[in-house]
Design an enzyme around this catalytic site. Structure first.
Site, mmCIF file in Angstrom:
data_model
loop_
_atom_site.group_PDB
_atom_site.id
_atom_site.type_symbol
_atom_site.label_atom_id
_atom_site.label_comp_id
_atom_site.label_asym_id
_atom_site.label_seq_id
_atom_site.Cartn_x
_atom_site.Cartn_y
_atom_site.Cartn_z
ATOM 1 N N LYS A 182 0.899 -1.157 0.000
ATOM 2 C CA LYS A 182 0.000 0.000 0.000
ATOM 3 C C LYS A 182 0.936 1.204 0.000
ATOM 4 O O LYS A 182 1.614 1.482 0.994
ATOM 5 C CB LYS A 182 -0.869 -0.048 1.262
ATOM 6 C CG LYS A 182 -2.018 0.927 1.273
ATOM 7 C CD LYS A 182 -1.590 2.250 1.823
ATOM 8 C CE LYS A 182 -2.751 3.232 1.890
ATOM 9 N NZ LYS A 182 -2.267 4.614 1.855
ATOM 10 N N GLY A 239 4.625 3.920 10.927
ATOM 11 C CA GLY A 239 3.876 5.170 10.860
ATOM 12 C C GLY A 239 3.421 5.595 12.233
ATOM 13 O O GLY A 239 4.120 5.370 13.235
ATOM 14 N N SER A 240 2.220 6.174 12.278
ATOM 15 C CA SER A 240 1.731 6.751 13.534
ATOM 16 C C SER A 240 1.210 5.667 14.476
ATOM 17 O O SER A 240 0.834 4.566 14.050
ATOM 18 C CB SER A 240 0.598 7.734 13.233
ATOM 19 O OG SER A 240 -0.498 7.033 12.689
ATOM 20 N N ARG A 241 1.153 6.025 15.735
ATOM 21 C CA ARG A 241 0.598 5.101 16.732
ATOM 22 C C ARG A 241 -0.875 4.839 16.442
ATOM 23 O O ARG A 241 -1.335 3.688 16.504
ATOM 24 C CB ARG A 241 0.778 5.742 18.111
ATOM 25 C CG ARG A 241 0.417 4.868 19.272
ATOM 26 C CD ARG A 241 1.046 5.485 20.504
ATOM 27 N NE ARG A 241 0.629 4.840 21.724
ATOM 28 C CZ ARG A 241 1.215 5.049 22.904
ATOM 29 N NH1 ARG A 241 2.224 5.885 23.004
ATOM 30 N NH2 ARG A 241 0.801 4.443 23.982
ATOM 31 N N GLY A 243 -2.415 4.978 13.560
ATOM 32 C CA GLY A 243 -2.538 4.125 12.372
ATOM 33 C C GLY A 243 -2.213 2.680 12.704
ATOM 34 O O GLY A 243 -2.950 1.761 12.324
ATOM 35 N N GLY A 244 -1.113 2.467 13.407
ATOM 36 C CA GLY A 244 -0.709 1.102 13.776
ATOM 37 C C GLY A 244 -1.772 0.420 14.624
ATOM 38 O O GLY A 244 -2.117 -0.745 14.389
ATOM 39 N N GLU A 263 5.551 -0.586 13.498
ATOM 40 C CA GLU A 263 6.534 0.220 14.219
ATOM 41 C C GLU A 263 5.912 1.599 14.366
ATOM 42 O O GLU A 263 5.561 2.221 13.376
ATOM 43 C CB GLU A 263 7.805 0.268 13.383
ATOM 44 C CG GLU A 263 8.953 0.894 14.119
ATOM 45 C CD GLU A 263 10.006 1.370 13.146
ATOM 46 O OE1 GLU A 263 10.417 0.592 12.284
ATOM 47 O OE2 GLU A 263 10.370 2.543 13.256
ATOM 48 N N CYS A 300 12.387 7.511 13.470
ATOM 49 C CA CYS A 300 11.796 6.805 14.610
ATOM 50 C C CYS A 300 12.794 6.696 15.762
ATOM 51 O O CYS A 300 12.422 6.437 16.892
ATOM 52 C CB CYS A 300 11.320 5.431 14.178
ATOM 53 S SG CYS A 300 12.476 4.650 13.070
ATOM 54 N N GLU A 390 5.746 11.137 22.048
ATOM 55 C CA GLU A 390 6.579 11.401 20.871
ATOM 56 C C GLU A 390 6.102 12.650 20.141
ATOM 57 O O GLU A 390 4.905 12.806 19.863
ATOM 58 C CB GLU A 390 6.518 10.215 19.891
ATOM 59 C CG GLU A 390 7.404 10.433 18.666
ATOM 60 C CD GLU A 390 7.209 9.381 17.561
ATOM 61 O OE1 GLU A 390 8.199 8.915 17.017
ATOM 62 O OE2 GLU A 390 6.043 9.044 17.242
#
Ligand code: NAP
Length: 522
Positions: A182, A239-241, A243-244, A263, A300, A390
């Site tokens: 993606k 990516g973002s928290r 999104g994950g 991650e 990161c 973060e």
């Protein structure tokens, strides 16, 4: 530059209804061409093709699989400046960084090719049966097999090394899994160029159709549909928290739940122990600011928190840090929304009652970040979790601790991290030894006297860590150990020799095997 704006589905370009364009990261101007969003039929077709190709790809000889990976690297190399120029426009990252990132990308594809051929990752084990034992021992032979097609989410902050042909794709293909990427909507042109290279490599090395596809889309719908497709067996994400977590949630709610290797977020604490701080406060400040500002802080592994004990040496470090930060020029961020988030989050940090800004970079244009460092007492930091959040970009907090016990208390209260760093002189070793067991529970990589930005792609690298650094701290997304995320063990009990996979025959192989408990080569 010849871009079609189309998706790649099982070796063919497809897509007519162009729906979105990339933006020049620096100017915000729209870039040609328009890109087609994958339709639900495109998603189904790519996943079905991957499902069909999976068995053929998984059963290729290891040299054939390795040849494909090396060919991917060669074709990406051959893209030359065209790739770098498009990636520069779409990401705002400088040429030297992207040239280095391309080297890293092709280097990791070639490293995984070597790893595939080495074969030790198959974890081959043979326990010969023994009919004379009571009860009789069965003949057991084990190897790792690929999980199945993997959905890889391209990352915004590494348009090459963590995107279409990046680490997740390389490790999944190395494991014998077909891949559907993606693409990240911020760099569709870069994605198309790399997907073209992988598609050409697949054709050149006679890979089964469906081994690789690239799908684009401007919103969440595509990613959600991919994770929900029944052919998909695992997910790789950076990516973002938010999104994950959303992808983990979707994967867990499927009729057949699948693993998500996400991650997400890490502030990478750096501890400055007293003797080292005293002997090198200014050197440490300069290393800190360089690491903090690298790539506009969009790593990161950015050093987001520095911990040190109050005293004159810390005051010297703070003064030198303030001076060094003041020299940092504004740097273009990857996307307008990442830039807006940076402004929002740094304003929030500055509004917290215990935070005091000690240094700020030069004025920055639109979409550019102005580096900044705050200081907070350990008491305030412990009392309010907001200080430890973060902030993606060149922002960091120094935590002033009363003594080593309070510094340890701060570390013990922190979430899981990708890295933790300790700066120490020999006289600090007793304190470092005391902190190490705490750091082992918090971080995936523990550095001495270095800075966490810069992740070597090697056999012993771990780029992972307890939640929320990643969704699964048992694995790494960088280095050859990453192949293990996309494998699972199968034991064959009492199977006729001629029906066993060749690597499990009694005849010698080149791969390391454990035979009746003894590690054996040959
Ligand atoms: P992101 O918003 O998490 O998006 C990454 C990818 O995941 C995109 O392709 C996105 O697709 C997809 N996605 C996100 N949420 C989804 C959902 N709920 N369902 C399905 N797909 C979803 O990350 P980003 O765009 O790279 O940057 C946003 C923020 O992420 C940054 O400001 C930063 O805070 C953080 N970030 C952290 C790191 C890190 O290494 N720690 C790296 C990059 C970004 P669509 O955009 O098409 O929906």
């Amino acid at each position: 530059m010849n871009l079609s704006g189309q998706n790649f589905i099982a070796g063919k370009r497809r897509g007519a209804d162009a729906t979105f364009k990339a933006r020049d990261a620096e100017t915000g101007a729209l870039l040609e061409p328009p890109f087609a969003a994958a339709s639900s039929q495109d998603i189904t077709d790519a996943c079905t093709a991957a499902g069909k190709a999976q068995a053929a790809y998984a059963n290729l000889s290891l040299p054939d699989r390795a040849r494909f990976l090396r060919s991917c690297a060669d074709h990406i190399d051959a893209l030359g400046d065209v790739l770098t120029q498009r990636a520069m426009a779409e990401s705002g990252l400088p040429e030297a960084r992207l040239t280095g990132e391309r080297g890293r990308t092709v280097g990791q594809l070639r490293l995984f090719a070597d790893e595939v051929e080495d074969g030790a990752w198959q974890a081959l084990r043979i326990d010969h049966g023994d009919a004379t034992r009571t009860p009789p021992a069965p003949d057991l032979r084990l190897r790792m097999v690929p999980l199945g097609p993997v959905a890889v989410f391209g990352a915004s902050n590494f348009p090459l090394a963590f995107s279409v042909g990046g680490g997740d794709t390389a490790s999944a293909l190395a494991a014998g899994c077909c891949v559907i990427v993606k693409g990240h909507p911020a760099h569709p042109g870069t994605s198309e160029l790399v997907a073209g290279a992988i598609t050409a490599a697949a054709a050149e090395t006679d890979m089964p159709e469906g081994v690789f596809s690239l799908l684009n889309g401007p919103d969440n719908a595509l990613g959600a549909a991919l994770v929900n497709d029944p052919h998909i067996a695992a997910v790789g994400f950076t990516g973002s928290r938010a999104g994950g977590l959303a992808l983990m949630d979707l994967a867990a709610k499927r009729a057949v739940p699948i693993p998500v290797y996400a991650e997400m977020s890490s502030v990478n604490p750096v501890v400055l122990l007293p003797e080292r701080l005293d002997e090198a406060a200014e050197v440490l400040a300069s290393g800190y600011v360089a690491s903090l500002a690298l790539g506009a802080g969009q790593f990161c592994t950015n050093p987001g928190i520095v911990l040190a004990i109050d005293g004159p040496a810390l005051d010297r470090f703070i003064a030198a840090t303030a001076a060094a930060v003041a020299d940092v020029a504004g740097q273009t961020m990857l996307t307008a929304s990442i830039s807006h988030a940076f402004v929002r989050e740094t304003r929030h940090l500055a509004s917290l009652p215990g935070a005091r800004m000690i240094g700020c970079g030069k004025e920055a244009a639109d979409h550019a970040a102005r580096a900044q460092v705050h200081i907070v007492s350990a008491g305030d930091f412990i009392a309010d979790g907001a200080y430890a959040r973060e902030v993606f970009g060149p922002s960091s907090i120094i935590v002033r601790c009363q003594d080593i016990a309070q510094l340890q208390q701060v570390l013990e209260g922190m979430e899981g991290q990708l890295t933790a760093t300790v700066h120490m002189a020999p006289a600090d070793y007793p304190e470092a030894a005391r902190l190490l067991p705490v750091l082992e529970t918090r971080a995936g990589r523990i550095l001495a006297n270095g800075w966490p930005t810069g992740v070597a792609v090697t056999h012993a690298m771990n780029h992972g860590g307890p939640f929320p650094a990643t969704s699964d701290g048992r694995s790494t997304s960088v280095g050859t150990l990453a192949i293990g995320r996309f494998l699972r063990p199968v034991s064959y009990q009492d199977w006729p020799a001629q029906l066993l996979p060749p690597a499990l025959h009694d005849t010698p192989t080149t791969a390391l095997r454990r035979i009746d408990g003894i590690w054996t080569v040959g």
